[in-house]
Design a protein around this motif. Structure first.
Motif, PDB file in Angstrom:
ATOM      1  N   ILE A   1       0.850  -1.194   0.000  1.00 60.33           N
ATOM      2  CA  ILE A   1       0.000   0.000   0.000  1.00 60.33           C
ATOM      3  C   ILE A   1       0.882   1.239   0.000  1.00 60.33           C
ATOM      4  CG2 ILE A   1      -1.832   1.242   1.210  1.00 60.33           C
ATOM      5  CD1 ILE A   1      -2.757  -1.369   2.418  1.00 60.33           C
ATOM      6  N   PRO A   2       1.227   1.764  -1.180  1.00 58.07           N
ATOM      7  CA  PRO A   2       1.941   3.043  -1.204  1.00 58.07           C
ATOM      8  C   PRO A   2       0.978   4.144  -0.747  1.00 58.07           C
ATOM      9  CG  PRO A   2       2.056   1.899  -3.343  1.00 58.07           C
ATOM     10  CD  PRO A   2       1.002   1.216  -2.533  1.00 58.07           C
ATOM     11  N   LEU A   3       1.388   4.878   0.279  1.00 54.69           N
ATOM     12  CA  LEU A   3       0.565   5.977   0.785  1.00 54.69           C
ATOM     13  C   LEU A   3       1.077   7.263   0.168  1.00 54.69           C
ATOM     14  CD1 LEU A   3       0.459   5.186   4.619  1.00 54.69           C
ATOM     15  CD2 LEU A   3      -1.283   4.634   2.917  1.00 54.69           C
ATOM     16  N   CYS A   4       0.265   7.839  -0.708  1.00 49.20           N
ATOM     17  CA  CYS A   4       0.698   8.997  -1.476  1.00 49.20           C
ATOM     18  C   CYS A   4       0.229  10.289  -0.831  1.00 49.20           C
ATOM     19  CB  CYS A   4       0.126   8.860  -2.875  1.00 49.20           C
ATOM     20  SG  CYS A   4       0.485  10.221  -3.935  1.00 49.20           S
ATOM     21  N   GLY A   5      -0.935  10.219  -0.198  1.00 43.61           N
ATOM     22  CA  GLY A   5      -1.526  11.391   0.425  1.00 43.61           C
ATOM     23  C   GLY A   5      -2.896  10.990   0.902  1.00 43.61           C
ATOM     24  N   MET A   6      -3.560  11.872   1.644  1.00 47.14           N
ATOM     25  CA  MET A   6      -4.851  11.511   2.235  1.00 47.14           C
ATOM     26  C   MET A   6      -5.789  12.688   2.105  1.00 47.14           C
ATOM     27  SD  MET A   6      -3.699   9.260   5.538  1.00 47.14           S
ATOM     28  CE  MET A   6      -2.793   7.713   5.265  1.00 47.14           C
TER      29      MET A   6
ATOM     30  N   GLY B   1       4.531   5.180   3.383  1.00 46.60           N
ATOM     31  CA  GLY B   1       4.388   6.566   2.950  1.00 46.60           C
ATOM     32  C   GLY B   1       5.595   6.976   2.133  1.00 46.60           C
ATOM     33  N   PHE B   2       5.357   7.835   1.163  1.00 43.45           N
ATOM     34  CA  PHE B   2       6.492   8.291   0.344  1.00 43.45           C
ATOM     35  C   PHE B   2       6.175   9.676  -0.193  1.00 43.45           C
ATOM     36  CE2 PHE B   2       4.925   8.224  -4.017  1.00 43.45           C
ATOM     37  CZ  PHE B   2       3.701   7.597  -3.820  1.00 43.45           C
ATOM     38  N   MET B   3       7.222  10.372  -0.592  1.00 48.25           N
ATOM     39  CA  MET B   3       7.055  11.649  -1.280  1.00 48.25           C
ATOM     40  C   MET B   3       8.010  11.636  -2.465  1.00 48.25           C
ATOM     41  SD  MET B   3       6.385  14.416   1.743  1.00 48.25           S
ATOM     42  CE  MET B   3       7.926  14.183   2.592  1.00 48.25           C
ATOM     43  N   CYS B   4       7.598  12.271  -3.539  1.00 41.60           N
ATOM     44  CA  CYS B   4       8.393  12.153  -4.761  1.00 41.60           C
ATOM     45  C   CYS B   4       9.804  12.716  -4.598  1.00 41.60           C
ATOM     46  CB  CYS B   4       7.671  12.768  -5.950  1.00 41.60           C
ATOM     47  SG  CYS B   4       7.499  14.553  -5.873  1.00 41.60           S
ATOM     48  N   VAL B   5       9.970  13.667  -3.663  1.00 41.20           N
ATOM     49  CA  VAL B   5      11.312  14.240  -3.472  1.00 41.20           C
ATOM     50  C   VAL B   5      12.347  13.198  -3.041  1.00 41.20           C
ATOM     51  CG1 VAL B   5      10.574  16.597  -2.977  1.00 41.20           C
ATOM     52  CG2 VAL B   5      10.694  14.950  -1.113  1.00 41.20           C
ATOM     53  N   GLN B   6      11.874  12.101  -2.421  1.00 40.42           N
ATOM     54  CA  GLN B   6      12.801  11.012  -2.071  1.00 40.42           C
ATOM     55  C   GLN B   6      13.463  10.409  -3.300  1.00 40.42           C
ATOM     56  OE1 GLN B   6       9.587   8.643   0.043  1.00 40.42           O
ATOM     57  NE2 GLN B   6      11.445   7.678   0.829  1.00 40.42           N
ATOM     58  N   TYR B   7      12.798  10.556  -4.444  1.00 38.09           N
ATOM     59  CA  TYR B   7      13.244   9.839  -5.643  1.00 38.09           C
ATOM     60  C   TYR B   7      13.796  10.778  -6.705  1.00 38.09           C
ATOM     61  CZ  TYR B   7      10.916   6.080  -3.244  1.00 38.09           C
ATOM     62  OH  TYR B   7      10.565   5.169  -2.294  1.00 38.09           O
ATOM     63  N   LEU B   8      14.128  12.010  -6.296  1.00 37.50           N
ATOM     64  CA  LEU B   8      14.683  12.962  -7.266  1.00 37.50           C
ATOM     65  C   LEU B   8      15.966  12.418  -7.895  1.00 37.50           C
ATOM     66  CD1 LEU B   8      14.102  16.435  -5.575  1.00 37.50           C
ATOM     67  CD2 LEU B   8      12.944  15.468  -7.576  1.00 37.50           C
ATOM     68  N   HIS B   9      16.701  11.604  -7.141  1.00 34.27           N
ATOM     69  CA  HIS B   9      17.957  11.045  -7.671  1.00 34.27           C
ATOM     70  C   HIS B   9      17.697  10.023  -8.782  1.00 34.27           C
ATOM     71  CE1 HIS B   9      16.663   8.123  -4.702  1.00 34.27           C
ATOM     72  NE2 HIS B   9      17.480   7.235  -5.233  1.00 34.27           N
ATOM     73  N   ARG B  10      16.451   9.633  -8.961  1.00 40.34           N
ATOM     74  CA  ARG B  10      16.131   8.692 -10.039  1.00 40.34           C
ATOM     75  C   ARG B  10      15.387   9.386 -11.180  1.00 40.34           C
ATOM     76  NH1 ARG B  10      14.776   2.931  -7.262  1.00 40.34           N
ATOM     77  NH2 ARG B  10      14.740   2.311  -9.455  1.00 40.34           N
ATOM     78  N   MET B  11      15.499  10.721 -11.214  1.00 32.27           N
ATOM     79  CA  MET B  11      14.820  11.525 -12.231  1.00 32.27           C
ATOM     80  C   MET B  11      15.179  11.082 -13.655  1.00 32.27           C
ATOM     81  SD  MET B  11      12.709  14.038 -12.644  1.00 32.27           S
ATOM     82  CE  MET B  11      12.583  15.474 -11.589  1.00 32.27           C
ATOM     83  N   GLY B  12      16.452  10.754 -13.891  1.00 32.08           N
ATOM     84  CA  GLY B  12      16.880  10.369 -15.238  1.00 32.08           C
ATOM     85  C   GLY B  12      16.157   9.116 -15.712  1.00 32.08           C
TER      86      GLY B  12
END
Lengths: 350, 350
Positions: A253-258, A287-298
């Motif tokens: 269950i990825p928690l994106c927001g509520m 829970g996750f936020m997209c900023v965690q994955y900025l390093h995978r932007m490419g």
């Protein structure tokens, strides 16, 4: 050389801790901006931009509260311009990386013109997608959908996927990614028009209007006779509880927001009573936020532009014009009146 | 050759859907068992065991309900003998893998004698640890502690670790594993005697009696000025909510069980209102059961017996004698009256 421009900006004049945000909280302020002064006031890498597009997203609701009650970005400061993801055109630059006329994106002031540190901007490739797509189809909502679904959700072909707020800026992409990954996907949304959009435009296997269903447990049991393997949660609260009553062993269950919970102070929020099902079914809720994955932007851009070129990804925007439409666009996400991802166009008449 | 033995067994005569389990639900039945018939009734691999030790664990509460409401093992059947992890001595064998006199462990009938399929039994090594340790220190509670803490919890040296029900059969091992992995660990328990045990016997950095604290949010803020990186949850409910108000970015919450919630039907359980914090802090909350990790039993035993030989792991049992002590031992876990892991000794006088 002085170059004074009339500017308008959106400022937070009072925190909105509970209930809808109104013009008692957000006001337009008229100012003068000297874009000719860029880089001459001790900030050598600054860039002046004319704003073309502003992204309107649910998480901003949390930043308009006094305390950081559940999301981790600091609240906006009172009597300051609020910020959001935006796309603009460079009108003056003291930064060698940017030239006048460049189209850039970044997270900066919600205003017609803004002076922004160059380090916070990124030139965008308008040959791949149109400028506003960098706020949606290739922007934060897309990085959120991609990272949450493919990294946190760990999809396998044949998985049963449920997406709430499925017609939202993130949800519509999650559904399409689920199909690309070989899953079966069902979405919930708040109007029959959105349900139609999910099934006819975005290729969801099925969809339902949560406002027409009185018993969400029963509805999910009907739409998922084989149970749910991935629940991409955009709403929290009572729908999350209903999902936990229909969840499969080893589900994710990825928690994106509520979004159902943002307008309440935390003690007033819906309490989820069946978390024990997470134990019994060995479920991961993350829970996750997209900023965690900025390093995978490419990697993200490569994969997503590939799908776009193959015609596998569609996107729908709900465009409003002018800074004065911000509140209407913002509140439409909470009432469900929007159809597509809300963006505001500030550029010259199209 | 007939070999009739007087036997006593514990049967479930009524489901206990809410509230404490009493002698209205569990009764002792006297029977006769022909251990000489082993393997001659069409079950060629059977083994007859005399039970020496019975493990008493909280999850059994869920199996005494009519529906599998949150845990994934099927409920016990009415008027059948209940089952639990046990250690016994082989008294007759039709299975070449077991000889009379072998000490074995398995999950089988709660009775003085039992006929068990050999495939469900495992010979234990009494040179490494004493027989009852295979129900605790090297048994399911230990596999639960090890897999939940080291695999789901992903500990790093310096992590701040909180364990609830820390003096329980699993919690006391989690705390010691946390110290071995270089973490700081604080436990909560339900009596001052248990708190003393955690600090003086098991090497917890600190511990508190949750019954003496009126504001758990404030207590956790005091015990964790740097916030919580791993919460090993044995209790659920209100304590989980308090933890979520003190949780760090990218924290992990292995959900082992929710003893505070087992005596209620799910709609009566405590609803956790601040799950939005999972999003804002990018927290992973993951339910697990030790059976998921049976394939890593070898690795588990090697690591744990290593710690035992180095004197790094202690364990405490709360021993009661005789089948008639089952209900008292079982309910002591919910009232908190136990001190150590409850086990029942059925063997000859020690």
């Amino acid at each position: 050389m002085e170059q004074i421009i009339s500017n308008r900006e959106l400022i937070l004049v009072a925190y909105a801790n509970e209930g809808p945000v109104t013009d008692a909280h957000l006001k337009i302020r008229e100012t003068q901006l000297d874009v000719g002064s860029v880089g001459k006031d001790g900030s050598p890498g600054d860039v002046a931009v004319q704003n073309l597009w502003i992204s309107v997203d649910p998480y901003l609701r949390q930043l308009m509260k006094q305390s950081d009650d559940g999301l981790y970005m600091p609240s906006f400061q009172l009597n300051q311009v609020i910020r959001s993801a935006s796309v603009g055109k460079v009108v003056a630059s003291a930064n060698p990386a940017f030239e006048v006329g460049d189209i850039v994106s970044g997270f900066y002031q919600v205003s017609e013109y803004a002076i922004v540190p160059g380090g916070g901007l990124r030139k965008i490739d308008t040959s791949v997608a149109k400028p506003s797509d960098y706020l949606g189809l290739l922007g934060m909502p897309a990085l959120t959908a991609w990272s949450g679904f493919t990294i946190v959700g760990e999809p396998n072909p044949g998985d049963e996927v449920f997406v709430s707020a499925a017609a939202g800026s993130v949800g519509m992409l999650v559904g399409q990614l689920a199909k690309i990954k070989g899953c079966r996907v069902v979405g919930s949304a708040g109007s029959d028009q959105k349900v139609k959009l999910l099934k006819e435009e975005f290729g969801f296997d099925d969809a339902f209007n949560y406002k027409s269903e009185t018993d969400w447990d029963a509805a999910l049991a009907r739409y998922f006779p084989r149970g749910i393997d991935i629940y991409f949660d955009n709403v929290g609260g009572r729908m999350l509880e209903a999902v936990l009553n229909n969840i499969n062993m080893k589900a994710r269950i990825p928690l994106c927001g509520m979004i159902s919970q943002y307008n309440q102070e935390w003690k007033q929020r819906f309490g989820v009573r069946n978390l024990l099902n997470l134990v019994g079914k060995c479920v991961k809720m993350e829970g996750f936020m997209c900023v965690q994955y900025l390093h995978r932007m490419g990697e993200f851009l490569e994969e997503m532009t590939g799908y776009i070129k193959e015609g596998k990804l569609k996107y729908k925007e709900d465009v409003k014009e002018g800074l004065e439409s911000f509140l209407e666009a913002f509140n439409s996400m909470f009432s469900g009146d929007n159809l597509g991802k809300p963006v505001i166009y500030l550029g010259p008449p199209q």
